[in-house]
Structures are given as structure tokens and as C-alpha cells.
Design a protein around this motif. Structure first.
Motif, mmCIF file in Angstrom:
data_model
loop_
_atom_site.group_PDB
_atom_site.id
_atom_site.type_symbol
_atom_site.label_atom_id
_atom_site.label_comp_id
_atom_site.label_asym_id
_atom_site.label_seq_id
_atom_site.Cartn_x
_atom_site.Cartn_y
_atom_site.Cartn_z
ATOM 1 N N ALA A 159 0.850 -1.193 0.000
ATOM 2 C CA ALA A 159 0.000 0.000 0.000
ATOM 3 C C ALA A 159 0.884 1.240 0.000
ATOM 4 N N PHE A 160 0.283 2.400 -0.344
ATOM 5 C CA PHE A 160 0.985 3.667 -0.222
ATOM 6 C C PHE A 160 -0.037 4.753 0.061
ATOM 7 N N THR A 161 0.448 5.864 0.645
ATOM 8 C CA THR A 161 -0.440 6.967 1.020
ATOM 9 C C THR A 161 0.052 8.254 0.367
ATOM 10 N N ASN A 168 5.589 7.254 2.764
ATOM 11 C CA ASN A 168 4.905 6.358 1.825
ATOM 12 C C ASN A 168 4.113 7.107 0.758
ATOM 13 N N ASP A 169 4.652 8.235 0.290
ATOM 14 C CA ASP A 169 3.945 9.027 -0.719
ATOM 15 C C ASP A 169 4.069 8.452 -2.121
ATOM 16 N N ALA A 170 5.045 7.550 -2.339
ATOM 17 C CA ALA A 170 5.222 6.951 -3.657
ATOM 18 C C ALA A 170 5.258 5.440 -3.517
ATOM 19 N N PHE A 171 4.847 4.758 -4.573
ATOM 20 C CA PHE A 171 4.863 3.296 -4.604
ATOM 21 C C PHE A 171 6.206 2.866 -5.164
ATOM 22 N N CYS A 172 7.161 2.460 -4.282
ATOM 23 C CA CYS A 172 8.543 2.157 -4.691
ATOM 24 C C CYS A 172 8.946 0.763 -4.235
ATOM 25 N N LEU A 173 9.763 0.121 -5.062
ATOM 26 C CA LEU A 173 10.386 -1.116 -4.630
ATOM 27 C C LEU A 173 11.468 -0.763 -3.600
ATOM 28 N N GLN A 174 11.524 -1.505 -2.543
ATOM 29 C CA GLN A 174 12.534 -1.252 -1.514
ATOM 30 C C GLN A 174 13.908 -1.640 -2.034
ATOM 31 N N PHE A 176 16.006 0.269 -3.892
ATOM 32 C CA PHE A 176 16.417 0.959 -5.105
ATOM 33 C C PHE A 176 16.231 2.463 -4.909
ATOM 34 N N THR A 177 16.995 3.256 -5.648
ATOM 35 C CA THR A 177 16.906 4.716 -5.490
ATOM 36 C C THR A 177 15.830 5.329 -6.354
ATOM 37 N N ASP A 178 15.389 4.625 -7.393
ATOM 38 C CA ASP A 178 14.363 5.180 -8.278
ATOM 39 C C ASP A 178 13.056 4.434 -8.086
ATOM 40 N N CYS A 179 11.966 5.181 -8.174
ATOM 41 C CA CYS A 179 10.633 4.561 -8.024
ATOM 42 C C CYS A 179 10.107 4.165 -9.391
#
Length: 179
Positions: A159-161, A168-174, A176-179
Motif C-alpha cells: 500500500a501507499f499513502t 509512503n507518498d510513492a509506490f517504490c520497490l525497496q 532501489f533509489t528510483d521509483c
């Protein structure tokens, strides 16, 4: 002579008329008694005497000959370990153990004649540093790996908010530096 401590091995120069079958000796040096080859990897700097002794056989009388060998010290370089950095990041390389230093290649380095240059490579690279002490050169290398991974946690959030609160403002893979 003189030779550098980090020269690997050194062999005697054999001339015409050399009688084989003798024994080489040299206190303090790692020498092959049959061939006279000296392994310099564990030799300290200094002056050593190498003796070749040939025992009497048949009509040949016993004989010995000595020569000195001067071993000069080589810089004992201590270099930091291989490094992983993020794209666009910089890292300070560090070396000690020599009177002066030369880094290569010069690409992305803040300087090539210092002990602690700053490297900002854009891709994987190997930097080598050399130091000269009385004509004896030592070289060591370090690998810099440019990677997007900042950790080893590659989990996927469920989830993200995106409410702008910085959490948690962006949906990112943990990891890594880029989303």
C-alpha cells in the motif's frame, strides 16, 4: 644490484666456464641452493652476500665465489577496499605507505597526485595508484562499482499513502533509489 624488494625473483648471471653442481648460500635470503634463484617477496631491504661453493671433484679443486646484492625497499601501499556507490555519488579514495602517489586513469578524479582524491565515476571503474621510492615502484588497485541498489531489502509494499506527508507518498520497490 641494486634491485627492488618487490621484483619477484632474481637469478644469477651465469658466464661461460661456470661449473655446475655447486651450492648457493646467502644468510637472510630465500635462495634456491641449486639454481641461485632468490625469491624477493619475503626479503627485507639491505645488503646481502651470496656465495657459490663448488666442492673438489676429480681434477677440479674446490672453489667459492661471493657477490653482494643490495635490496632496496619498495613502498608498502595500503589501499581502501573495493567500494559500491550510487549513481552521481562521490567517494574519497585513500592510500598510504608511499612518499608520493599517481592515480590512473584520471577519469572522474579530483586529482591524480594526492593520497585522497575524490572519485565521481559514472560507471564501474578500476583505479590504480603507484608510488616510487628510490626507483622501486609499487602499484595497487581498487574497484568502484556504480549500482542503483542501496540495500538488500527488495520487498514490495502492499500500500501507499500519496497524501504529501513525506511517508509512503510513492509506490517504490525497496532497496532501489528510483521509483
Amino acid at each position: 644490484s641494486p634491485i627492488c624488494a618487490n621484483s619477484g625473483t632474481v637469478s644469477p648471471f651465469v658466464v661461460n666456464g661456470f661449473n655446475t653442481g655447486g651450492v648457493f648460500t646467502s644468510p637472510g635470503l630465500n635462495i634456491d641452493i641449486n639454481t641461485g634463484v632468490i625469491d624477493l617477496s619475503s626479503s627485507a631491504s639491505g645488503t646481502y652476500f651470496v656465495t657459490y661453493f663448488f666442492a673438489a671433484t676429480g681434477c677440479t679443486t674446490a672453489a667459492s665465489s661471493s657477490a653482494n646484492i643490495v635490496i632496496l625497499p619498495s613502498p608498502n601501499l595500503v589501499l581502501s577496499n573495493n567500494i559500491n556507490i550510487l549513481p552521481g555519488a562521490n567517494v574519497t579514495l585513500s592510500v598510504s605507505g608511499g612518499p608520493s602517489y599517481t592515480w590512473s586513469p584520471a577519469d572522474y578524479l579530483s586529482g591524480i597526485n594526492c593520497a585522497d582524491p575524490i572519485a565521481t565515476p559514472t560507471d564501474n571503474i578500476q583505479y590504480c595508484v603507484s608510488s616510487d621510492l628510490n626507483g622501486c615502484i609499487s602499484t595497487k588497485c581498487i574497484d568502484i562499482t556504480v549500482t542503483c541498489e542501496i540495500g538488500y531489502d527488495h520487498s514490495v509494499p502492499n500500500a501507499f499513502t500519496p497524501n504529501g506527508d513525506g511517508h509512503n507518498d510513492a509506490f517504490c520497490l525497496q532497496g532501489f533509489t528510483d521509483c
